[in-house]
Design a protein around this motif. Sequence first.
Motif, PDB file in Angstrom:
ATOM      1  N   ALA A  52     -11.975   5.440  12.352  1.00 33.22           N
ATOM      2  CA  ALA A  52     -10.890   4.497  12.098  1.00 33.22           C
ATOM      3  C   ALA A  52     -11.297   3.076  12.485  1.00 33.22           C
ATOM      4  O   ALA A  52     -11.053   2.119  11.732  1.00 33.22           O
ATOM      5  N   GLU A  53     -11.929   2.916  13.640  1.00 36.87           N
ATOM      6  CA  GLU A  53     -12.317   1.583  14.082  1.00 36.87           C
ATOM      7  C   GLU A  53     -13.346   0.968  13.136  1.00 36.87           C
ATOM      8  O   GLU A  53     -13.221  -0.200  12.744  1.00 36.87           O
ATOM      9  N   ALA A  54     -14.350   1.743  12.743  1.00 35.73           N
ATOM     10  CA  ALA A  54     -15.371   1.219  11.828  1.00 35.73           C
ATOM     11  C   ALA A  54     -14.754   0.854  10.484  1.00 35.73           C
ATOM     12  O   ALA A  54     -15.096  -0.185   9.889  1.00 35.73           O
ATOM     13  N   ALA A  55     -13.844   1.679   9.982  1.00 35.07           N
ATOM     14  CA  ALA A  55     -13.206   1.410   8.700  1.00 35.07           C
ATOM     15  C   ALA A  55     -12.390   0.132   8.745  1.00 35.07           C
ATOM     16  O   ALA A  55     -12.427  -0.695   7.805  1.00 35.07           O
ATOM     17  N   ILE A  56     -11.640  -0.063   9.816  1.00 35.58           N
ATOM     18  CA  ILE A  56     -10.779  -1.239   9.921  1.00 35.58           C
ATOM     19  C   ILE A  56     -11.606  -2.500  10.122  1.00 35.58           C
ATOM     20  O   ILE A  56     -11.366  -3.533   9.479  1.00 35.58           O
ATOM     21  N   LEU A  57     -12.594  -2.443  11.001  1.00 30.66           N
ATOM     22  CA  LEU A  57     -13.455  -3.611  11.203  1.00 30.66           C
ATOM     23  C   LEU A  57     -14.124  -4.043   9.907  1.00 30.66           C
ATOM     24  O   LEU A  57     -14.219  -5.238   9.603  1.00 30.66           O
ATOM     25  N   HIS A  58     -14.579  -3.061   9.111  1.00 26.46           N
ATOM     26  CA  HIS A  58     -15.309  -3.404   7.895  1.00 26.46           C
ATOM     27  C   HIS A  58     -14.402  -4.098   6.884  1.00 26.46           C
ATOM     28  O   HIS A  58     -14.787  -5.109   6.294  1.00 26.46           O
ATOM     29  N   ILE A  59     -13.204  -3.596   6.670  1.00 27.99           N
ATOM     30  CA  ILE A  59     -12.354  -4.219   5.661  1.00 27.99           C
ATOM     31  C   ILE A  59     -11.819  -5.570   6.133  1.00 27.99           C
ATOM     32  O   ILE A  59     -11.645  -6.496   5.329  1.00 27.99           O
ATOM     33  N   LEU A  60     -11.598  -5.735   7.430  1.00 27.02           N
ATOM     34  CA  LEU A  60     -11.174  -7.040   7.928  1.00 27.02           C
ATOM     35  C   LEU A  60     -12.284  -8.063   7.782  1.00 27.02           C
ATOM     36  O   LEU A  60     -12.027  -9.254   7.541  1.00 27.02           O
ATOM     37  N   ASP A  61     -13.510  -7.628   7.919  1.00 29.55           N
ATOM     38  CA  ASP A  61     -14.648  -8.532   7.731  1.00 29.55           C
ATOM     39  C   ASP A  61     -14.841  -8.863   6.253  1.00 29.55           C
ATOM     40  O   ASP A  61     -15.130 -10.004   5.899  1.00 29.55           O
ATOM     41  N   ALA A  62     -14.636  -7.867   5.377  1.00 25.77           N
ATOM     42  CA  ALA A  62     -14.845  -8.085   3.943  1.00 25.77           C
ATOM     43  C   ALA A  62     -13.698  -8.857   3.302  1.00 25.77           C
ATOM     44  O   ALA A  62     -13.926  -9.675   2.392  1.00 25.77           O
ATOM     45  N   LEU A  63     -12.470  -8.610   3.772  1.00 28.98           N
ATOM     46  CA  LEU A  63     -11.283  -9.230   3.159  1.00 28.98           C
ATOM     47  C   LEU A  63     -10.408  -9.851   4.250  1.00 28.98           C
ATOM     48  O   LEU A  63      -9.286  -9.407   4.498  1.00 28.98           O
ATOM     49  N   PRO A  64     -10.880 -10.912   4.899  1.00 29.65           N
ATOM     50  CA  PRO A  64     -10.154 -11.455   6.052  1.00 29.65           C
ATOM     51  C   PRO A  64      -8.841 -12.135   5.692  1.00 29.65           C
ATOM     52  O   PRO A  64      -8.025 -12.395   6.586  1.00 29.65           O
ATOM     53  N   GLU A  65      -8.626 -12.444   4.413  1.00 30.78           N
ATOM     54  CA  GLU A  65      -7.401 -13.144   4.015  1.00 30.78           C
ATOM     55  C   GLU A  65      -6.406 -12.223   3.321  1.00 30.78           C
ATOM     56  O   GLU A  65      -5.605 -12.650   2.489  1.00 30.78           O
ATOM     57  N   MET A  66      -6.416 -10.962   3.663  1.00 25.75           N
ATOM     58  CA  MET A  66      -5.453 -10.016   3.101  1.00 25.75           C
ATOM     59  C   MET A  66      -4.030 -10.360   3.536  1.00 25.75           C
ATOM     60  O   MET A  66      -3.796 -10.796   4.662  1.00 25.75           O
ATOM     61  N   ASP A  67      -3.093 -10.101   2.651  1.00 33.64           N
ATOM     62  CA  ASP A  67      -1.673 -10.203   2.973  1.00 33.64           C
ATOM     63  C   ASP A  67      -0.961  -8.973   2.435  1.00 33.64           C
ATOM     64  O   ASP A  67      -1.320  -8.445   1.372  1.00 33.64           O
ATOM     65  N   LEU A  68       0.062  -8.527   3.156  1.00 33.46           N
ATOM     66  CA  LEU A  68       0.905  -7.455   2.651  1.00 33.46           C
ATOM     67  C   LEU A  68       1.606  -7.943   1.387  1.00 33.46           C
ATOM     68  O   LEU A  68       2.132  -9.056   1.349  1.00 33.46           O
ATOM     69  N   ALA A  69       1.617  -7.111   0.343  1.00 30.32           N
ATOM     70  CA  ALA A  69       2.148  -7.519  -0.958  1.00 30.32           C
ATOM     71  C   ALA A  69       3.655  -7.349  -1.060  1.00 30.32           C
ATOM     72  O   ALA A  69       4.244  -7.684  -2.090  1.00 30.32           O
ATOM     73  N   THR A  70       4.292  -6.861  -0.022  1.00 29.98           N
ATOM     74  CA  THR A  70       5.739  -6.675  -0.018  1.00 29.98           C
ATOM     75  C   THR A  70       6.232  -6.843   1.404  1.00 29.98           C
ATOM     76  O   THR A  70       5.439  -6.962   2.340  1.00 29.98           O
ATOM     77  N   ARG A  71       7.528  -6.884   1.583  1.00 27.93           N
ATOM     78  CA  ARG A  71       8.063  -6.935   2.941  1.00 27.93           C
ATOM     79  C   ARG A  71       7.852  -5.591   3.634  1.00 27.93           C
ATOM     80  O   ARG A  71       7.916  -4.548   3.000  1.00 27.93           O
ATOM     81  N   ARG A  72       7.599  -5.648   4.928  1.00 27.03           N
ATOM     82  CA  ARG A  72       7.367  -4.409   5.680  1.00 27.03           C
ATOM     83  C   ARG A  72       8.548  -3.456   5.540  1.00 27.03           C
ATOM     84  O   ARG A  72       8.360  -2.244   5.388  1.00 27.03           O
ATOM     85  N   GLU A  73       9.765  -3.983   5.586  1.00 20.21           N
ATOM     86  CA  GLU A  73      10.942  -3.117   5.518  1.00 20.21           C
ATOM     87  C   GLU A  73      11.132  -2.478   4.150  1.00 20.21           C
ATOM     88  O   GLU A  73      11.924  -1.539   3.994  1.00 20.21           O
ATOM     89  N   ASP A  74      10.404  -2.953   3.142  1.00 17.05           N
ATOM     90  CA  ASP A  74      10.504  -2.363   1.805  1.00 17.05           C
ATOM     91  C   ASP A  74       9.476  -1.251   1.572  1.00 17.05           C
ATOM     92  O   ASP A  74       9.490  -0.612   0.516  1.00 17.05           O
ATOM     93  N   LEU A  75       8.584  -1.029   2.520  1.00 14.45           N
ATOM     94  CA  LEU A  75       7.632   0.065   2.393  1.00 14.45           C
ATOM     95  C   LEU A  75       8.356   1.410   2.545  1.00 14.45           C
ATOM     96  O   LEU A  75       9.355   1.508   3.246  1.00 14.45           O
ATOM     97  N   THR A  76       7.826   2.429   1.892  1.00 11.91           N
ATOM     98  CA  THR A  76       8.435   3.758   1.922  1.00 11.91           C
ATOM     99  C   THR A  76       7.547   4.714   2.701  1.00 11.91           C
ATOM    100  O   THR A  76       6.322   4.720   2.531  1.00 11.91           O
ATOM    101  N   TRP A  77       8.192   5.529   3.546  1.00 10.31           N
ATOM    102  CA  TRP A  77       7.483   6.522   4.341  1.00 10.31           C
ATOM    103  C   TRP A  77       7.720   7.905   3.762  1.00 10.31           C
ATOM    104  O   TRP A  77       8.836   8.235   3.347  1.00 10.31           O
ATOM    105  N   ARG A  78       6.676   8.711   3.700  1.00 10.98           N
ATOM    106  CA  ARG A  78       6.790  10.065   3.145  1.00 10.98           C
ATOM    107  C   ARG A  78       7.643  10.950   4.061  1.00 10.98           C
ATOM    108  O   ARG A  78       7.428  10.962   5.269  1.00 10.98           O
ATOM    109  N   PRO A  79       8.605  11.672   3.490  1.00 10.94           N
ATOM    110  CA  PRO A  79       9.390  12.592   4.317  1.00 10.94           C
ATOM    111  C   PRO A  79       8.555  13.779   4.770  1.00 10.94           C
ATOM    112  O   PRO A  79       7.546  14.124   4.158  1.00 10.94           O
ATOM    113  N   GLY A  80       8.997  14.397   5.839  1.00  6.54           N
ATOM    114  CA  GLY A  80       8.301  15.557   6.396  1.00  6.54           C
ATOM    115  C   GLY A  80       8.461  15.550   7.901  1.00  6.54           C
ATOM    116  O   GLY A  80       8.514  14.477   8.508  1.00  6.54           O
TER     117      GLY A  80
END
Length: 392
Positions: A348-376
């Motif tokens: 997890a740490e290696a995956a996150i570090l790599h994408i933050l280094d590759a795409l440092p200007e990422m933004d969430l494309a929607t509001r956090r409260e509009d994200l949907t969580w899978r039931p279960g």
Amino acid sequence: MSTAPPRISLYEPDFAQDPHASYRRMREQFGPLVPVDLAPGVPATLVVGYEAARHILGDPQRFPADPRRWQTTVPDTCPIRPMMEYRPNALRSAGAEHARYRAANTAALQAVNQHTLRDHVEQVAAQTISAFAAEGKADLLAQYAWPLAFNALSHLLGCPDEVGRRIADGMSKIFDGVNASIGNQILAQAVADLVSLRRAHPGDDVTSRLLVHVARLNDNEMGQQLITLYGAGIEPLTNLITNTLLEMLTSPDFSGDLHAGDASVREALDTVLYRDPPLANFSMSYPPRPADVGGYLLPADEPVVISYAACNNDPDLGGHAPLGNRAHLAWGAGPHSCPASSHAYLIAEAAILHILDALPEMDLATRREDLTWRPGPFHRSLVTLPVTFPTI
């Protein structure tokens, strides 16, 4: 005549969307031990108190993980039975049987070269990002976290992609509790194929090491160890990566500088594992006799489920777990604690570090409260994590 209050359903979409509000209401109404339904007509006790959880997790004699007596009361069609039923593996066994399976798994995992694993994750991360970097947008769950977790687990277990995809498909159905019996069949055949392949062609991988361990696991036992490893790997690891990226994109503690380096990523991982672990409710046990816990009498042969998410955030802890965020229960505790936590943390740490280094200007494309969580009742998993970024 008084009647017992209704059980709380853990399988409804409302619970998935805001579980922490549900945990607060549970504590107010019931205290640390809560009567719940894991699926329609499947009662259980959910543990939402940290001290009660530590007591139960540390007492395998009164709270064994073997579900065989319980499952005689549950029909084969029950959607969560494949997730909870007996399997000859370390997760669903007790006593000497558990010790035998646990020793084999631990030995096979300890032989993994952590440096080689990190190098592999970084290579896969670069290849995965290159597939969508020119688009300026992506779903980091489906296009990054899931394929990376899938590839990392397949690499560790020596599993070809085609077999791994069938394993992942079966596991996803089991976690969701939708078509779970079909998922169980898909999973059983796929791991049997992997065992046959590695018996004929051993390699430097966890599956091959399990096959030659002194525990002398038969084919069925081998398949069940692999089911446990995949179950602990693909879904929870995908969710850990995704939920941590969400935290880093939206939390004031981390979103100020996405390119802040290793320390911020480690802090974000610990925050997610503490506040919102990817396996929110797990560590099932099945007391063979009525069991008293702090004055609460738990019925025999009914599941007791530890809510890692609720226990970590127990207000009796004063706002923090003992010894800080790393004392969370996200990896379990006691004899059934996760033996692969260091591997999951590294991936997890290696995956996150790599994408933050590759795409440092990422933004969430929607509001956090509009994200949907899978039931279960078990996982804490987004449906999607859409982001935008400048094209490369």
